[in-house]
Scaffold this active site. Structure first.
Site, PDB file in Angstrom:
ATOM      1  N   GLU A  86       0.932  -1.670  -0.311  1.00  0.00           N
ATOM      2  CA  GLU A  86      -0.237  -0.487   0.269  1.00  0.00           C
ATOM      3  C   GLU A  86       0.500   1.286   0.258  1.00  0.00           C
ATOM      4  O   GLU A  86       1.980   1.487   1.401  1.00  0.00           O
ATOM      5  CB  GLU A  86      -0.947   0.097   1.556  1.00  0.00           C
ATOM      6  CG  GLU A  86      -2.463   1.488   1.160  1.00  0.00           C
ATOM      7  CD  GLU A  86      -2.851   1.533   2.136  1.00  0.00           C
ATOM      8  OE1 GLU A  86      -2.996   2.346   3.011  1.00  0.00           O
ATOM      9  OE2 GLU A  86      -2.583   0.531   3.512  1.00  0.00           O
ATOM     10  N   LYS A 216      -8.544 -15.772  16.434  1.00  0.00           N
ATOM     11  CA  LYS A 216      -8.185 -14.777  15.450  1.00  0.00           C
ATOM     12  C   LYS A 216      -9.725 -14.575  14.621  1.00  0.00           C
ATOM     13  O   LYS A 216      -9.823 -14.489  13.660  1.00  0.00           O
ATOM     14  CB  LYS A 216      -8.138 -15.766  13.968  1.00  0.00           C
ATOM     15  CG  LYS A 216      -6.639 -16.095  14.145  1.00  0.00           C
ATOM     16  CD  LYS A 216      -6.331 -17.740  13.364  1.00  0.00           C
ATOM     17  CE  LYS A 216      -4.660 -17.597  14.042  1.00  0.00           C
ATOM     18  NZ  LYS A 216      -4.277 -18.693  12.952  1.00  0.00           N
ATOM     19  N   ASP A 290       1.501 -14.616  12.805  1.00  0.00           N
ATOM     20  CA  ASP A 290       0.053 -14.913  12.307  1.00  0.00           C
ATOM     21  C   ASP A 290      -0.765 -13.954  11.424  1.00  0.00           C
ATOM     22  O   ASP A 290      -0.842 -13.720  13.095  1.00  0.00           O
ATOM     23  CB  ASP A 290       0.190 -16.852  13.409  1.00  0.00           C
ATOM     24  CG  ASP A 290      -1.130 -17.075  12.904  1.00  0.00           C
ATOM     25  OD1 ASP A 290      -1.874 -16.726  11.713  1.00  0.00           O
ATOM     26  OD2 ASP A 290      -1.789 -17.777  13.340  1.00  0.00           O
ATOM     27  N   HIS A 381      -2.894  10.663  -0.779  1.00  0.00           N
ATOM     28  CA  HIS A 381      -3.381   8.861  -1.833  1.00  0.00           C
ATOM     29  C   HIS A 381      -2.678   9.312  -3.286  1.00  0.00           C
ATOM     30  O   HIS A 381      -2.533   8.241  -3.878  1.00  0.00           O
ATOM     31  CB  HIS A 381      -4.435   8.300  -1.152  1.00  0.00           C
ATOM     32  CG  HIS A 381      -4.278   7.375  -0.056  1.00  0.00           C
ATOM     33  ND1 HIS A 381      -3.617   6.078  -0.333  1.00  0.00           N
ATOM     34  CD2 HIS A 381      -4.143   7.593   0.983  1.00  0.00           C
ATOM     35  CE1 HIS A 381      -4.119   5.477   0.581  1.00  0.00           C
ATOM     36  NE2 HIS A 381      -3.959   6.246   1.768  1.00  0.00           N
TER      37      HIS A 381
END
Length: 389
Positions: A86, A216, A290, A381
């Site tokens: 990004e 998660k 993770d 951006h």
């Protein structure tokens, strides 16, 4: 019919096994695997991390900093590796770090450290479930001993108990050292439940995970009770410095913060910040965490004050930061190098990493929040975040 079954060998990390899968994919797809099949790591280090190994995904890594941290475990300036695709992300975090460094640095504090497995126990009636909850408390020492026989570093801290109907939902809370601990707590809790079933004088049934650890998945229970590390990062920013560096006044920054508070309440998000998942995901990829744990780890409590002299106090609390500096993917070649950049590889370093991550998140929150108020967000951006073929 085309046979797409993936080739395997007894030694599935041997060159012939890897080349066989690469050839299989080339033959049955449109990809030549020119880049995927090029790597510098040793495949023999990968058992326990990946199956059917084919190659690598090369994610660009940028470096932001220096990040100045005044913590109990992290002290001094750090260069922070961020793996991302990004545009503007690294630049934004770097800008926030510059602001915080010139304000004297970010203070960090670890408040709690625990990992859970959450069995659910079933009974014939609510009274039996209630009685079992009391029995768990009376026999805690023996249960802990059974759990801790399976691990050299895990310690059972307590067992939380939540009765519903004729069920008892529990949370077995552990300290797990430098490992994230999900597998460790699963193994230990299974041993504990086996002891319980053998020694409880009445009949019971259990599931090892009743979905109350919310592994998660974002949850209020973990935000309130901690999963992983609970860590705070805070700073007081002089008004003149904010105006000079971020092109916005602190009163406007605070007013925007209050409007954002209401928006986050209306939308029922897992945090009232701007983009904690951005910095955490980039650090997770770089350091071998993770990545799916970002679902929980990105939870954030943001708190700000406009002080009487116009200065701006800002803090973030990460209540469920699940990270490791040992085990999992942290020892792989690229990930180990990034942890070494931070001085966080190996034993005794996980709380240091937690403080660096929290400080990074705060820097990113301040940078993006200021850009939105100063109306620089879209322009940034547009200038730095567009990459079209």
């Amino acid at each position: 019919m085309t046979d797409l079954r993936i080739p395997r060998e007894d030694d599935d990390y041997a060159p012939t096994a890897i080349e066989g899968r690469q050839r299989h994919v080339r033959e049955h797809t449109d990809s030549p695997l020119e880049h995927v099949a090029s790597y510098s790591l040793d495949p023999t280090t990968l058992p326990g991390n990946v199956e059917h190994f084919l190659g690598v995904a090369q994610v660009p890594i940028g470096v932001a900093g220096p990040l100045l941290v005044d913590g109990e475990h992290a002290q001094g300036e750090f260069l922070v590796p961020l793996a991302t695709t990004e545009g503007t992300l690294v630049a934004s975090y770097n800008r926030g770090m510059k602001l915080c460094r010139e304000a004297g640095g970010i203070r960090t504090t670890v408040l709690d450290d625990r990992m859970q497995r959450a069995p659910v126990f079933s009974f014939e009636s609510a009274r039996e479930a209630r009685d079992f909850a009391a029995w768990l408390e009376e026999n805690f020492d023996s249960i802990a001993a059974a759990a801790e026989e399976t691990t050299s570093s895990g310690k059972l801290l307590d067992i939380q108990r939540f009765s519903v109907s004729k069920l008892l939902y529990t949370r077995f809370n552990y300290s797990t050292g430098d490992a994230a601990g999900q597998n460790m707590t699963g193994k230990a809790t299974f041993a504990a439940c086996a002891w319980i079933k053998q020694n409880y004088p009445r009949e019971l049934h259990f599931l090892l995970e009743g979905q109350f650890a919310t592994d998660k998945k974002t949850s209020v229970v973990n935000m309130l009770h901690t999963r992983g590390k609970r860590v705070v990062a805070e700073i007081t920013l002089p008004a003149a410095l904010v105006e000079e560096q971020m092109h916005v006044s602190t009163d406007k920054l605070y007013a925007a913060r209050m409007r954002g508070q209401l928006g986050s309440i209306m939308s029922v998000t897992n945090n009232n910040g701007n983009h904690s998942a951005n910095g955490l995901t980039a650090m997770f990829i770089a350091t071998g965490q993770d990545v799916a744990n970002v679902a929980e780890s990105s939870a954030l409590y943001g708190f700000s004050e406009l002080l009487p002299n116009g200065d701006f106090y800002a803090s973030v609390t990460l209540p469920s930061l699940i990270i490791a500096t040992y085990g999992g993917g942290t020892g792989l070649a690229t990930q180990r190098e990034c942890l070494e950049v931070l001085g966080c590889y190996g034993s005794g370093k996980v709380l240091k990493l937690a403080e660096i991550m929290a400080a990074t998140v705060l820097a990113g929150e301040l940078s993006l929040g200021s850009a939105v108020v100063a109306e620089e967000w879209v322009e940034a951006h547009d200038k730095h975040g567009r990459n079209r073929p």
